[in-house]
Write a protein that holds these residues in place. Sequence first.
Motif, PDB file in Angstrom:
ATOM      1  N   ARG A   1       7.721 -10.670   1.298  1.00 32.25           N
ATOM      2  CA  ARG A   1       6.633 -11.475   1.842  1.00 32.25           C
ATOM      3  C   ARG A   1       5.420 -11.104   1.001  1.00 32.25           C
ATOM      4  NH1 ARG A   1       3.078 -10.984   7.173  1.00 32.25           N
ATOM      5  NH2 ARG A   1       2.394  -9.260   5.907  1.00 32.25           N
ATOM      6  N   GLY A   2       5.189 -11.895  -0.044  1.00 32.19           N
ATOM      7  CA  GLY A   2       4.145 -11.521  -0.999  1.00 32.19           C
ATOM      8  C   GLY A   2       4.527 -10.227  -1.676  1.00 32.19           C
ATOM      9  N   ASP A   3       3.630  -9.245  -1.626  1.00 30.44           N
ATOM     10  CA  ASP A   3       3.894  -7.932  -2.221  1.00 30.44           C
ATOM     11  C   ASP A   3       4.579  -6.966  -1.256  1.00 30.44           C
ATOM     12  OD1 ASP A   3       2.748  -8.658  -4.636  1.00 30.44           O
ATOM     13  OD2 ASP A   3       0.744  -7.991  -4.046  1.00 30.44           O
ATOM     14  N   ASP A   4       4.770  -7.396  -0.019  1.00 34.14           N
ATOM     15  CA  ASP A   4       5.450  -6.570   0.973  1.00 34.14           C
ATOM     16  C   ASP A   4       6.957  -6.842   0.904  1.00 34.14           C
ATOM     17  OD1 ASP A   4       2.859  -5.905   1.736  1.00 34.14           O
ATOM     18  OD2 ASP A   4       2.839  -7.335   3.389  1.00 34.14           O
ATOM     19  N   PHE A   5       7.768  -5.872   1.310  1.00 29.50           N
ATOM     20  CA  PHE A   5       9.207  -6.065   1.224  1.00 29.50           C
ATOM     21  C   PHE A   5       9.929  -5.264   2.302  1.00 29.50           C
ATOM     22  CE2 PHE A   5       7.977  -2.638  -1.571  1.00 29.50           C
ATOM     23  CZ  PHE A   5       8.913  -1.641  -1.341  1.00 29.50           C
ATOM     24  N   CYS A   6      11.183  -5.655   2.543  1.00 28.79           N
ATOM     25  CA  CYS A   6      11.997  -4.999   3.542  1.00 28.79           C
ATOM     26  C   CYS A   6      13.448  -5.045   3.109  1.00 28.79           C
ATOM     27  CB  CYS A   6      11.833  -5.684   4.893  1.00 28.79           C
ATOM     28  SG  CYS A   6      12.706  -4.858   6.243  1.00 28.79           S
ATOM     29  N   ALA A   7      14.162  -3.972   3.344  1.00 28.35           N
ATOM     30  CA  ALA A   7      15.607  -3.943   3.149  1.00 28.35           C
ATOM     31  C   ALA A   7      16.253  -3.923   4.527  1.00 28.35           C
ATOM     32  CB  ALA A   7      16.035  -2.724   2.349  1.00 28.35           C
ATOM     33  N   PHE A   8      17.228  -4.800   4.721  1.00 25.99           N
ATOM     34  CA  PHE A   8      17.984  -4.869   5.971  1.00 25.99           C
ATOM     35  C   PHE A   8      19.408  -4.431   5.662  1.00 25.99           C
ATOM     36  CE2 PHE A   8      14.589  -7.953   6.276  1.00 25.99           C
ATOM     37  CZ  PHE A   8      14.073  -7.720   7.547  1.00 25.99           C
TER      38      PHE A   8
ATOM     39  N   ASP B   1      13.059  -1.330  -5.762  1.00 23.84           N
ATOM     40  CA  ASP B   1      14.303  -1.241  -6.526  1.00 23.84           C
ATOM     41  C   ASP B   1      15.200  -0.083  -6.099  1.00 23.84           C
ATOM     42  OD1 ASP B   1      13.442  -3.441  -7.963  1.00 23.84           O
ATOM     43  OD2 ASP B   1      12.520  -2.222  -9.525  1.00 23.84           O
ATOM     44  N   GLU B   2      14.630   0.993  -5.568  1.00 22.25           N
ATOM     45  CA  GLU B   2      15.453   2.143  -5.205  1.00 22.25           C
ATOM     46  C   GLU B   2      16.032   2.043  -3.793  1.00 22.25           C
ATOM     47  OE1 GLU B   2      12.157   5.361  -3.568  1.00 22.25           O
ATOM     48  OE2 GLU B   2      12.989   5.621  -5.554  1.00 22.25           O
ATOM     49  N   LEU B   3      15.546   1.124  -2.982  1.00 24.47           N
ATOM     50  CA  LEU B   3      16.007   1.027  -1.592  1.00 24.47           C
ATOM     51  C   LEU B   3      17.514   0.783  -1.438  1.00 24.47           C
ATOM     52  CD1 LEU B   3      13.297  -0.797   0.535  1.00 24.47           C
ATOM     53  CD2 LEU B   3      14.240   1.477   0.848  1.00 24.47           C
ATOM     54  N   PRO B   4      18.097  -0.180  -2.134  1.00 21.56           N
ATOM     55  CA  PRO B   4      19.536  -0.389  -1.952  1.00 21.56           C
ATOM     56  C   PRO B   4      20.371   0.856  -2.239  1.00 21.56           C
ATOM     57  CG  PRO B   4      18.581  -2.290  -3.030  1.00 21.56           C
ATOM     58  CD  PRO B   4      17.508  -1.220  -2.989  1.00 21.56           C
ATOM     59  N   LYS B   5      20.013   1.626  -3.257  1.00 21.97           N
ATOM     60  CA  LYS B   5      20.764   2.844  -3.572  1.00 21.97           C
ATOM     61  C   LYS B   5      20.587   3.894  -2.479  1.00 21.97           C
ATOM     62  CE  LYS B   5      21.547   6.511  -6.955  1.00 21.97           C
ATOM     63  NZ  LYS B   5      22.156   7.331  -5.942  1.00 21.97           N
ATOM     64  N   LEU B   6      19.372   4.069  -1.988  1.00 25.67           N
ATOM     65  CA  LEU B   6      19.144   5.027  -0.914  1.00 25.67           C
ATOM     66  C   LEU B   6      19.961   4.661   0.326  1.00 25.67           C
ATOM     67  CD1 LEU B   6      15.273   5.546  -1.157  1.00 25.67           C
ATOM     68  CD2 LEU B   6      17.039   7.259  -1.621  1.00 25.67           C
ATOM     69  N   LEU B   7      19.988   3.378   0.656  1.00 24.77           N
ATOM     70  CA  LEU B   7      20.765   2.930   1.817  1.00 24.77           C
ATOM     71  C   LEU B   7      22.263   3.119   1.587  1.00 24.77           C
ATOM     72  CD1 LEU B   7      18.536  -0.110   2.632  1.00 24.77           C
ATOM     73  CD2 LEU B   7      19.058   1.722   4.242  1.00 24.77           C
ATOM     74  N   ALA B   8      22.723   2.846   0.381  1.00 24.49           N
ATOM     75  CA  ALA B   8      24.144   3.066   0.058  1.00 24.49           C
ATOM     76  C   ALA B   8      24.482   4.552   0.138  1.00 24.49           C
ATOM     77  CB  ALA B   8      24.467   2.510  -1.324  1.00 24.49           C
TER      78      ALA B   8
ATOM     79  N   HIS C   1       0.815  -1.220   0.000  1.00 19.13           N
ATOM     80  CA  HIS C   1       0.000   0.000   0.000  1.00 19.13           C
ATOM     81  C   HIS C   1       0.851   1.274   0.000  1.00 19.13           C
ATOM     82  CE1 HIS C   1      -3.511  -2.408   0.787  1.00 19.13           C
ATOM     83  NE2 HIS C   1      -2.935  -2.922   1.863  1.00 19.13           N
ATOM     84  N   SER C   2       2.143   1.154   0.300  1.00 15.45           N
ATOM     85  CA  SER C   2       2.989   2.332   0.503  1.00 15.45           C
ATOM     86  C   SER C   2       3.286   3.125  -0.766  1.00 15.45           C
ATOM     87  CB  SER C   2       4.316   1.912   1.130  1.00 15.45           C
ATOM     88  OG  SER C   2       5.097   1.194   0.193  1.00 15.45           O
ATOM     89  N   GLY C   3       3.297   2.452  -1.892  1.00 13.19           N
ATOM     90  CA  GLY C   3       3.678   3.110  -3.131  1.00 13.19           C
ATOM     91  C   GLY C   3       5.181   3.249  -3.289  1.00 13.19           C
ATOM     92  N   GLN C   4       5.938   2.688  -2.371  1.00 17.99           N
ATOM     93  CA  GLN C   4       7.401   2.758  -2.404  1.00 17.99           C
ATOM     94  C   GLN C   4       7.967   1.736  -3.397  1.00 17.99           C
ATOM     95  OE1 GLN C   4       9.447   4.909  -0.666  1.00 17.99           O
ATOM     96  NE2 GLN C   4      11.137   4.015  -1.764  1.00 17.99           N
ATOM     97  N   SER C   5       9.015   2.098  -4.083  1.00 20.12           N
ATOM     98  CA  SER C   5       9.687   1.196  -5.015  1.00 20.12           C
ATOM     99  C   SER C   5      10.747   0.385  -4.289  1.00 20.12           C
ATOM    100  CB  SER C   5      10.338   2.000  -6.139  1.00 20.12           C
ATOM    101  OG  SER C   5      11.237   1.188  -6.858  1.00 20.12           O
TER     102      SER C   5
END
Length: 189
Positions: free
Chosen positions: A179-186, A160-167, A154-158
């Motif tokens: 987890r299905g359509d939900d996701f998390c970057a650690f 694919d862009e998370l790893p770059k933002l974290l870097a 539901h967040s509308g967040q991509s």
Amino acid sequence: MFLDTLLHRTFGRPNGLLGRLGGKLMSRSKGEFAAWVIADLDLEPDDRVLEVGFGPGVGAERLAEAVPDGFVAGIDASPEMVEQARKRNAAAIGDGRVELRYGFADDVPSEDCVFDAAMTMNSMQVWPDAVAGLRELRRVVKPDGTVAVAFTHHSGQSKDELPKLLADAGFDEVRTGDRGDDFCAFAKV
């Protein structure tokens, strides 16, 4: 434009009657999601954990269960959510195991290297500056600590862009989970 404003006041930065309603709706849907993210943080019972954007306090409640001998701190930019989360976590707050404050991701009221882990769920997309907020998480988490940045579909967040933002925020080791359509970057500090 009107719909965007309405959704933002209900879920993005909950405010007023719509914000209170949004908090009640979020509290019904965040429990399993929070449990999934917390399980992958691999917490110890005495860890100190920060949650940014805690919303109605479901994640803080689950974190307090996961670290029964530890401490949970949280900040949220919505006075409505601070109030709801404090009510939900009243016993743990009274025991001194949880502290929930009004605040912003890019200005965490904490010294450096205080927390063993930090998490944020469905929050980063409304931060004024995502990289600045992630840098703050990196600053307050101890070396070898983990930061979890999670989103429901539901967040509308991509994803694919998370790893770059974290870097860009200075994190080296980043892994993602779904987890299905939900996701998390650690990310490791």
